[in-house]
Write an enzyme that holds these catalytic residues in place. Structure first.
Site, PDB file in Angstrom:
ATOM      1  N   HIS A 192      -6.476  -7.591  -3.241  1.00 13.95           N
ATOM      2  CA  HIS A 192      -6.447  -6.227  -2.683  1.00 13.95           C
ATOM      3  C   HIS A 192      -7.825  -5.897  -2.129  1.00 13.95           C
ATOM      4  CE1 HIS A 192      -2.601  -4.387  -4.329  1.00 13.95           C
ATOM      5  NE2 HIS A 192      -2.557  -5.655  -4.724  1.00 13.95           N
ATOM      6  N   ASP A 223       2.177  -1.276 -10.655  1.00  9.62           N
ATOM      7  CA  ASP A 223       0.754  -1.262 -10.989  1.00  9.62           C
ATOM      8  C   ASP A 223       0.520  -0.567 -12.324  1.00  9.62           C
ATOM      9  OD1 ASP A 223      -1.948  -0.996 -11.216  1.00  9.62           O
ATOM     10  OD2 ASP A 223      -2.284  -0.106  -9.253  1.00  9.62           O
ATOM     11  N   SER A 226       2.250   2.342   0.826  1.00  5.08           N
ATOM     12  CA  SER A 226       1.468   2.873  -0.315  1.00  5.08           C
ATOM     13  C   SER A 226       2.051   4.207  -0.762  1.00  5.08           C
ATOM     14  CB  SER A 226       0.023   3.093   0.140  1.00  5.08           C
ATOM     15  OG  SER A 226      -0.008   4.153   1.086  1.00  5.08           O
ATOM     16  N   ASP A 264       3.642  -0.869  -2.352  1.00  8.36           N
ATOM     17  CA  ASP A 264       2.247  -1.117  -2.725  1.00  8.36           C
ATOM     18  C   ASP A 264       1.845  -0.163  -3.858  1.00  8.36           C
ATOM     19  OD1 ASP A 264      -0.303  -2.231  -2.443  1.00  8.36           O
ATOM     20  OD2 ASP A 264      -0.909  -0.785  -0.909  1.00  8.36           O
ATOM     21  N   HIS A 265       1.277  -0.679  -4.915  1.00  3.37           N
ATOM     22  CA  HIS A 265       0.819   0.138  -6.055  1.00  3.37           C
ATOM     23  C   HIS A 265       1.885   1.102  -6.558  1.00  3.37           C
ATOM     24  CE1 HIS A 265      -3.334  -1.301  -5.921  1.00  3.37           C
ATOM     25  NE2 HIS A 265      -3.256  -1.224  -4.601  1.00  3.37           N
ATOM     26  N   GLU A 296      -0.493  -5.913 -11.527  1.00  2.05           N
ATOM     27  CA  GLU A 296      -1.972  -5.892 -11.440  1.00  2.05           C
ATOM     28  C   GLU A 296      -2.586  -5.919 -12.826  1.00  2.05           C
ATOM     29  OE1 GLU A 296      -3.749  -3.089  -8.677  1.00  2.05           O
ATOM     30  OE2 GLU A 296      -5.461  -2.800 -10.014  1.00  2.05           O
TER      31      GLU A 296
HETATM   32  O1  G3H Z   1      -3.896   0.799  -1.957  1.00  2.00           O
HETATM   33  C1  G3H Z   1      -4.585   1.057  -0.998  1.00  2.00           C
HETATM   34  C2  G3H Z   1      -4.120   1.754   0.192  1.00  2.00           C
HETATM   35  O2  G3H Z   1      -5.149   1.773   1.129  1.00  2.00           O
HETATM   36  C3  G3H Z   1      -3.519   3.091  -0.167  1.00  2.00           C
HETATM   37  O3  G3H Z   1      -4.026   4.194   0.446  1.00  2.00           O
HETATM   38  O4  G3H Z   1      -2.337   5.807  -0.613  1.00  2.00           O
HETATM   39  O5  G3H Z   1      -4.101   6.572   1.002  1.00  2.00           O
HETATM   40  O6  G3H Z   1      -2.180   5.212   1.782  1.00  2.00           O
HETATM   41  P1  G3H Z   1      -3.119   5.528   0.648  1.00  2.00           P
HETATM   42  P1  13P Z   2      -8.092  -2.111   2.043  1.00  2.00           P
HETATM   43  O1  13P Z   2      -7.766  -0.722   2.471  1.00  2.00           O
HETATM   44  O2  13P Z   2      -9.473  -2.225   1.492  1.00  2.00           O
HETATM   45  O3  13P Z   2      -7.812  -3.086   3.124  1.00  2.00           O
HETATM   46  O4  13P Z   2      -7.116  -2.470   0.816  1.00  2.00           O
HETATM   47  C1  13P Z   2      -5.742  -2.468   1.016  1.00  2.00           C
HETATM   48  C2  13P Z   2      -4.993  -2.675  -0.253  1.00  2.00           C
HETATM   49  O5  13P Z   2      -5.430  -3.340  -1.166  1.00  2.00           O
HETATM   50  C3  13P Z   2      -3.671  -2.055  -0.350  1.00  2.00           C
HETATM   51  O6  13P Z   2      -3.069  -2.263  -1.594  1.00  2.00           O
HETATM   52 ZN    ZN Z   3      -4.380  -2.251  -3.251  1.00  2.00          ZN
END
Ligand code: G3H
Ligand code: 13P
Ligand code: ZN
Length: 284
Positions: A208, A104, A50, A82-83, A134
């Site tokens: 997600h 995203d 992330s 991720d994102h 997304e």
């Molecule tokens: O997209 C969801 C993840 O839980 C991202 O969280 O950026 O704090 O690691 P984070």
């Molecule tokens: P959760 O933290 O709710 O499991 O979601 C994870 C997620 O969607 C990361 O992109």
């Molecule tokens: Zn997510």
């Protein structure tokens, strides 16, 4: 083995009707938990980073850790962004060896999300990298979504059909009532919307905010076409929960390995359970 693209794994998951777990990593122990769990279950796995993980560990550490983990195992491993927040970041990840990226653009107007996602897909294809996008707003559990907000925030099936046709993405994350983080109550998923989106689009659906979604809802979602399931919060709970337990029992412990080792073990068990629930055990 070398890292593999997401699209290859999604194709088999779609044919055999199971979902791939996409687990968020933030440090070496979590990367090891994910790969140990995948190995124990003989399952393909997605390790994702992330924005917070990149900020915390640094992109180079994440790449090195995940590449090392993949090269030391026979199970297929995807390294996924991720994102992804910007075109530049997505390009950087492609250049440095990610085998899958999420762009995203869900906070952008539809036309802009389509245009930018399309551009990412065109370039990623050249490098054999898969792309997730997304549509709709997934948000966090702290966002109070009223019933009247739902139509505005949840993914519109007609828009999803157009989005996938015009961008040719490999996977689409949709908003159907899940949220990132710990749920206050039980999440209610809009399965009718999921069914309609899945019927209208040609690529697999991504869920997600899947931590805290009841097992029965997860199974139903897989039955309706979800093929990638993101889990982060359950990993955090397992990891920090195990650390807390050790430190409560032994407040004088100063060896980080005696704290992080049990956390890694507990996290492995939680991820194994998810892999079994998603149906990807013995699918390598
Ligand atoms: O997209 C969801 C993840 O839980 C991202 O969280 O950026 O704090 O690691 P984070
Ligand atoms: P959760 O933290 O709710 O499991 O979601 C994870 C997620 O969607 C990361 O992109
Ligand atoms: Zn997510």
């Amino acid at each position: 083995m070398a890292l593999v693209p997401l699209a290859d794994l999604l194709q088999k998951a779609d044919q055999e009707e199971y979902a791939l777990g996409a687990f968020n990593c933030n440090n070496m122990e979590i990367v090891q938990s994910i790969v140990n769990a995948a190995e124990a279950e003989s399952s393909p796995v997605i390790i994702q980073a992330s924005q917070g993980a990149i900020k915390y560990a640094g992109l180079n550490y994440i790449i090195a850790l995940v590449r090392q983990a993949a090269e030391g195992t026979a199970v297929p491993v995807v390294l996924h962004l991720d994102h992804g927040t910007s075109f530049e970041q997505v390009m950087q990840c492609i250049r440095f060896g990610f085998t899958s990226v999420m762009f995203d653009g869900s906070s952008m107007p539809l036309e802009e999300n389509i245009a930018q996602t399309r551009k990412v897909v065109e370039i990623a294809r050249v490098f054999g990298v898969s792309v997730e996008a997304e549509l709709g707003r997934i948000g966090g559990t702290e966002d109070d979504i009223s019933v009247s907000d739902k139509d505005a925030l949840f993914t519109d099936p007609a828009e999803a059909e157009r989005f996938v046709a015009e961008t040719d993405v490999d996977a689409l994350a949709i908003a159907i009532g899940t949220a990132h983080g710990q749920y206050k109550g039980e999440p209610e998923l809009d399965f009718d919307r999921l069914e309609e989106v899945n019927r209208r689009i040609s690529c697999p659906v991504v869920l997600h905010g899947s931590s805290g979604v009841p097992d029965e809802s997860i199974k139903k979602a897989i039955g309706l076409g979800v093929r990638k399931i993101n889990i982060d919060t359950n990993i955090r709970e397992a990891f920090v929960g195990a650390m807390r337990k050790v430190l409560n029992e032994k407040p004088d412990e100063i060896d980080p390995r005696k704290v992080l080792g049990p956390a890694r073990q507990e996290t492995t068990e939680v991820i194994r359970e998810k892999i079994r629930l998603f149906g990807s055990s013995k699918k390598i």
